[in-house]
Design a protein around this motif. Structure first.
Motif, PDB file in Angstrom:
ATOM      1  N   LYS A 109     -16.993  10.671  -5.190  1.00 32.04           N
ATOM      2  CA  LYS A 109     -18.002  10.075  -6.074  1.00 32.04           C
ATOM      3  C   LYS A 109     -19.314  10.850  -6.005  1.00 32.04           C
ATOM      4  N   MET A 168     -26.982   8.308  -6.209  1.00 34.78           N
ATOM      5  CA  MET A 168     -26.007   7.279  -6.591  1.00 34.78           C
ATOM      6  C   MET A 168     -26.564   5.923  -6.209  1.00 34.78           C
ATOM      7  N   GLU A 192     -22.461   3.302  -9.108  1.00 37.70           N
ATOM      8  CA  GLU A 192     -21.157   3.525  -8.483  1.00 37.70           C
ATOM      9  C   GLU A 192     -19.995   2.997  -9.330  1.00 37.70           C
ATOM     10  N   MET A 239     -25.350   2.379  -4.842  1.00 34.48           N
ATOM     11  CA  MET A 239     -24.244   1.655  -4.216  1.00 34.48           C
ATOM     12  C   MET A 239     -24.186   0.241  -4.778  1.00 34.48           C
ATOM     13  N   TRP A 283     -16.010   8.163  -1.223  1.00 37.89           N
ATOM     14  CA  TRP A 283     -17.446   8.420  -1.332  1.00 37.89           C
ATOM     15  C   TRP A 283     -17.709   9.905  -1.524  1.00 37.89           C
TER      16      TRP A 283
END
Length: 100
Positions: A23, A35, A11, A37, A20
């Protein structure tokens, strides 16, 4: 044919100003499989541990919309706040145990 491995995007490799949805959508478009976090030592990221249901739902909706999972979590905050620290400093372990 099943892949032998998956590649995720950390991230923090993306601008912090992105939502979010942005992304996840960008990571999907670039061909990543998931992804990761981040929960680093910033208050903003540490507060993710205490997200309410609405905040969690917003992230999950972004995951489903993008079609890209959050497949792992990096908890680098532990480099600043060690779990099991016997001091009653506002360390991560202390904060978590005192929150509820």
């Amino acid at each position: 044919m099943m892949k032998k491995y998956e590649i995720g995007l950390y991230e923090k490799a993306m601008r912090n100003t992105l939502s979010w949805s942005e992304k996840l959508g960008c990571a999907k478009e670039c061909g990543y499989d998931y992804m990761e976090m981040c929960i680093d030592a910033t208050d903003e990221k540490i507060n993710r541990i205490f997200m309410d249901t609405a905040e969690k739902k917003k992230i999950m909706e972004a995951v489903f919309q993008a079609g890209l999972p959050i497949g792992s979590m990096s908890v680098s905050a532990l480099t600043k706040y060690a779990l099991g620290d016997p001091n009653e400093d506002p360390g991560m372990g202390y904060m978590v145990s005192r929150r509820h």
